[in-house]
Design a protein around this motif. Structure first.
Motif, mmCIF file in Angstrom:
data_model
loop_
_atom_site.group_PDB
_atom_site.id
_atom_site.type_symbol
_atom_site.label_atom_id
_atom_site.label_comp_id
_atom_site.label_asym_id
_atom_site.label_seq_id
_atom_site.Cartn_x
_atom_site.Cartn_y
_atom_site.Cartn_z
ATOM 1 N N PHE A 36 0.840 -1.194 0.000
ATOM 2 C CA PHE A 36 0.000 0.000 0.000
ATOM 3 C C PHE A 36 0.872 1.239 0.000
ATOM 4 N N ARG A 37 0.295 2.337 -0.469
ATOM 5 C CA ARG A 37 0.957 3.625 -0.265
ATOM 6 C C ARG A 37 0.506 4.130 1.092
ATOM 7 N N ALA A 38 1.474 4.467 1.951
ATOM 8 C CA ALA A 38 1.139 4.833 3.328
ATOM 9 C C ALA A 38 0.175 6.013 3.384
ATOM 10 N N ASP A 39 0.309 6.946 2.427
ATOM 11 C CA ASP A 39 -0.571 8.119 2.477
ATOM 12 C C ASP A 39 -1.956 7.822 1.916
ATOM 13 N N GLN A 40 -2.182 6.548 1.509
ATOM 14 C CA GLN A 40 -3.535 6.174 1.070
ATOM 15 C C GLN A 40 -4.229 5.274 2.093
ATOM 16 N N ILE A 41 -3.520 4.975 3.209
ATOM 17 C CA ILE A 41 -4.165 4.237 4.308
ATOM 18 C C ILE A 41 -4.546 5.266 5.371
ATOM 19 N N PHE A 42 -5.798 5.265 5.772
ATOM 20 C CA PHE A 42 -6.239 6.202 6.819
ATOM 21 C C PHE A 42 -6.665 5.407 8.051
ATOM 22 N N PHE A 43 -6.301 5.925 9.222
ATOM 23 C CA PHE A 43 -6.661 5.220 10.448
ATOM 24 C C PHE A 43 -7.145 6.226 11.479
ATOM 25 N N ALA A 44 -7.789 5.682 12.526
ATOM 26 C CA ALA A 44 -8.229 6.544 13.637
ATOM 27 C C ALA A 44 -8.261 5.702 14.900
ATOM 28 N N ALA A 45 -7.981 6.348 16.003
ATOM 29 C CA ALA A 45 -8.099 5.680 17.299
ATOM 30 C C ALA A 45 -9.578 5.602 17.668
ATOM 31 N N VAL A 46 -9.982 4.478 18.269
ATOM 32 C CA VAL A 46 -11.355 4.354 18.787
ATOM 33 C C VAL A 46 -11.279 4.808 20.255
ATOM 34 N N VAL A 47 -11.759 6.015 20.500
ATOM 35 C CA VAL A 47 -11.608 6.588 21.842
ATOM 36 C C VAL A 47 -12.967 6.569 22.545
ATOM 37 N N VAL A 48 -13.024 5.846 23.682
ATOM 38 C CA VAL A 48 -14.266 5.741 24.451
ATOM 39 C C VAL A 48 -13.991 6.292 25.856
ATOM 40 N N ASP A 49 -14.811 7.239 26.247
ATOM 41 C CA ASP A 49 -14.635 7.919 27.549
ATOM 42 C C ASP A 49 -13.181 8.354 27.755
ATOM 43 N N GLY A 50 -12.594 8.914 26.693
ATOM 44 C CA GLY A 50 -11.240 9.468 26.810
ATOM 45 C C GLY A 50 -10.126 8.432 26.717
ATOM 46 N N LYS A 51 -10.477 7.125 26.607
ATOM 47 C CA LYS A 51 -9.411 6.101 26.543
ATOM 48 C C LYS A 51 -9.399 5.439 25.164
ATOM 49 N N THR A 52 -8.187 5.175 24.629
ATOM 50 C CA THR A 52 -8.081 4.506 23.330
ATOM 51 C C THR A 52 -8.322 3.006 23.503
ATOM 52 N N ALA A 53 -9.390 2.506 22.806
ATOM 53 C CA ALA A 53 -9.725 1.083 22.941
ATOM 54 C C ALA A 53 -9.144 0.263 21.791
ATOM 55 N N GLY A 54 -8.702 0.914 20.732
ATOM 56 C CA GLY A 54 -8.140 0.202 19.573
ATOM 57 C C GLY A 54 -8.085 1.152 18.384
ATOM 58 N N TYR A 55 -7.882 0.565 17.195
ATOM 59 C CA TYR A 55 -7.751 1.398 15.989
ATOM 60 C C TYR A 55 -8.592 0.812 14.854
ATOM 61 N N VAL A 56 -9.016 1.689 13.958
ATOM 62 C CA VAL A 56 -9.724 1.241 12.747
ATOM 63 C C VAL A 56 -9.029 1.850 11.524
ATOM 64 N N THR A 57 -9.184 1.175 10.373
ATOM 65 C CA THR A 57 -8.481 1.587 9.145
ATOM 66 C C THR A 57 -9.426 1.584 7.954
ATOM 67 N N VAL A 58 -9.195 2.521 7.027
ATOM 68 C CA VAL A 58 -9.856 2.444 5.715
ATOM 69 C C VAL A 58 -8.855 2.880 4.651
ATOM 70 N N LEU A 59 -9.136 2.499 3.412
ATOM 71 C CA LEU A 59 -8.315 3.005 2.312
ATOM 72 C C LEU A 59 -8.911 4.323 1.820
ATOM 73 N N GLU A 60 -8.074 5.132 1.169
ATOM 74 C CA GLU A 60 -8.513 6.438 0.669
ATOM 75 C C GLU A 60 -9.821 6.319 -0.112
ATOM 76 N N SER A 61 -10.773 7.183 0.204
ATOM 77 C CA SER A 61 -12.038 7.201 -0.536
ATOM 78 C C SER A 61 -12.627 8.591 -0.389
ATOM 79 N N GLU A 62 -13.828 8.752 -0.897
ATOM 80 C CA GLU A 62 -14.526 10.028 -0.766
ATOM 81 C C GLU A 62 -15.068 10.235 0.647
ATOM 82 N N ARG A 63 -15.202 9.107 1.424
ATOM 83 C CA ARG A 63 -15.905 9.188 2.713
ATOM 84 C C ARG A 63 -15.011 8.684 3.851
ATOM 85 N N ILE A 64 -13.787 9.156 3.902
ATOM 86 C CA ILE A 64 -12.846 8.602 4.882
ATOM 87 C C ILE A 64 -13.383 8.744 6.314
ATOM 88 N N ALA A 65 -13.776 9.974 6.689
ATOM 89 C CA ALA A 65 -14.194 10.211 8.077
ATOM 90 C C ALA A 65 -15.448 9.403 8.413
#
Ligand code: ATP
Length: 511
Positions: free
Chosen positions: A102-131
């Motif tokens: 993959f091209r690193a700048d085409q992989i998007f990720f975000a922390a799953v933050v619940v009550d201020g704590k990071t519970a894990g991470y999720v990933t998507v590939l570049e698209s029109e609806r990343i967020a």
């Protein structure tokens, strides 16, 4: 764009391109080769028309731009001086489990933050609806893991921004599981080859990744021809090669593609921003002149902090492709960087002597750079349309029509005898074909019902069809003799036109 655009329009365009002979997968009989494409009979005509229009407008119709055709393989020092050997890289990431890249700048990720704590991470590939996609994935993650508490809105980042601690926790887009993605590493996109019989370090050369360096390296040679004075431009059309990590979106990102670039040299004290604006507007107007609607175009200004240190400003003309709004044409103000670099590396100063100002300086440059294939795809997307038209029996059916601008259409006019088994009709139709052929691309077709022949030309995007019938032969009286039916593609309107008036009438429309 035409109203019938839907999410699957890209599939329809790809399938039409194959069916009608615009574009084929390269080496298809051997399973294809990723990132390479072949242009079929209609595709080559369309491509040639794009190139010719650009060349005529950019070079032949201007006093201040001259042409160049430099070699694809140049001295390897060119690419050292230009910075490509050291820096023409994309950040690459491997998935150790799936073996996908993959091209690193085409992989998007975000922390799953619940009550201020990071519970894990999720990933998507570049698209029109990343967020949105990341938010949906974060909600699913929380639900599946039965985590209680309040989920915070996701903050998308691309993989180049991941910290070393985060990398092992980010799921691979291929497997959905964390732990298999490598840290990004720089991957040089230039294709290497060897020149001469020896296969050692000293014989390494590169297939050019852009045509622009030819204009810088030959700057002095062009200057010495004496035809040019600053401000002036050097333009070139030619193949470029980039070993893209993820070629995709049909011909949008390929490994072999064609560029049309122009380097416009201005004086070191000239108002670069004015020239930059001038060329952005020129490029936009040109795209509209070949049938791309202004409403599908937008501008993206690269943020100052992301520009190369020498760059004064870069604006991309963006096109709204079915897979998202993407760069079509980049217009960069590159200062005097390239000429200065080659001056230093070759020991031959790339200077210009201004005999009015009586001073010597390294000119600055504005560079509009575009890919023929990206324009061609934008033209295909703009032209694709479905509407309703009556079939042979008058029943309405869906008609696929490529509404190419007549300037760019691969075939300008199709000529049909009404019946192929009537020698008088065939002879007359062939006379009409031969009359027009020296001036434009003509397609002669006598096979099948006339309605079906029209449909075939609608899919090929032929703006005009001419039918030679019994009226042409004068069977309904002398007033219709030597007239033909001229059918217009978009409106499907038909009119009778005298054969003697055809050529000027058509030339006016297709030029
Ligand atoms: P991208 O960010 O999409 O990779 P780029 O900014 O690297 O493009 P430039 O180096 O500015 O592109 O190249 C100029 C033009 O050449 C681009 O605007 C595009 O039209 C075309 N182009 C670049 N790379 C490709 C490619 N791999 N396939 C087809 N066309 C390309």
């Amino acid at each position: 764009m035409a109203e019938s655009k839907t999410a699957d329009v890209m599939d329809k365009i790809v399938s039409l391109c194959k069916r009608r002979g615009f574009i084929f997968q390269s080496s298809e009989i051997y399973g294809g080769i990723n990132g390479f494409w072949d242009y079929g009979p209609l595709g080559v005509e369309l491509r040639k028309n794009i190139r010719d229009c650009w060349w005529n407008d950019m070079v032949r119709r201007r006093d201040d731009v001259v042409g160049l055709e430099s070699s694809i393989i140049m001295h390897p020092k060119v690419w050292e001086a230009s910075g490509h050997v050291g820096g023409f890289t994309d950040p690459m990431v491997d998935c150790k489990v799936s073996k996908q890249r993959f091209r690193a700048d085409q992989i998007f990720f975000a922390a799953v933050v619940v009550d201020g704590k990071t519970a894990g991470y999720v990933t998507v590939l570049e698209s029109e609806r990343i967020a949105e996609e990341l938010q949906e994935k974060a909600e699913t993650f929380k639900r599946k893991k039965a985590i209680q508490g309040k989920l915070e809105p996701v903050r998308p980042l691309d993989f180049t921004e991941a910290t070393p601690e985060e990398i092992p926790q980010i799921p691979s887009p291929a497997t959905g599981e964390p732990g298999s993605l490598t840290p990004p590493r720089a991957f040089n996109m230039m294709f290497e080859t060897y020149v001469g019989a020896l296969r050692d370090e000293s014989a390494i050369a590169y297939l050019r990744p852009e045509t622009a360096q030819g204009m810088f390296v030959d700057f002095k040679a062009v200057l010495d021809t004496g035809r040019v004075k600053v401000p002036f431009g050097i333009a070139q059309i030619g193949k470029s090669f980039r070993n893209e990590i993820t070629p995709r979106n049909f011909i949008f990102r390929s490994r072999e593609f064609e560029q049309m670039e122009m380097e416009y040299f201005i004086s070191d004290d000239d108002d670069w921003a004015r020239w930059h604006r001038y060329w952005i507007d020129w490029c936009r107007d040109w795209l509209v002149s070949v049938g791309i609607p202004a409403s599908a175009l937008s501008e993206y200004n690269h943020p100052k902090e992301k520009l190369a240190f020498y760059s004064k400003g870069t604006t991309d003309l963006m096109f709204s492709y079915p897979f998202g709004v993407q760069e079509l044409w980049g217009i960069a103000a590159r200062g005097d960087y390239d000429l200065t670099q080659h001056g230093k590396a070759s020991g031959q100063p790339m200077e210009y002597f201004d005999d009015v100002k009586k001073k010597r300086y390294v000119p600055h440059v504005i560079e509009p750079a575009v890919g023929v294939d990206r324009i061609l795809l934008a033209i295909l997307c703009s032209a694709y349309c479905e509407d309703q038209a009556p079939d042979e029996k008058g029943k309405m059916e869906t008609r696929i029509v490529m509404k190419f601008h007549p300037r760019i259409a691969p075939v300008k006019v199709a000529v049909f005898p009404l019946l192929k088994n009537k020698p008088e009709l065939v002879k007359k139709a062939q006379e009409v074909r031969d009359l027009l052929r020296p001036y434009m691309t003509v397609f002669y077709d006598e096979a099948g019902a006339i309605g079906r022949r029209y449909r075939r030309q609608d899919e090929a995007g032929t703006p005009f069809c001419l039918t030679i019938d019994f009226d042409t032969l004068g069977e309904k009286g002398p007033e219709l003799a030597d007239t033909v039916t001229l059918r217009e593609r978009d409106t499907m309107k038909q009119e009778r036109v005298k054969i003697s008036e055809l050529l000027p009438k058509l030339l006016e429309k297709v030029r």
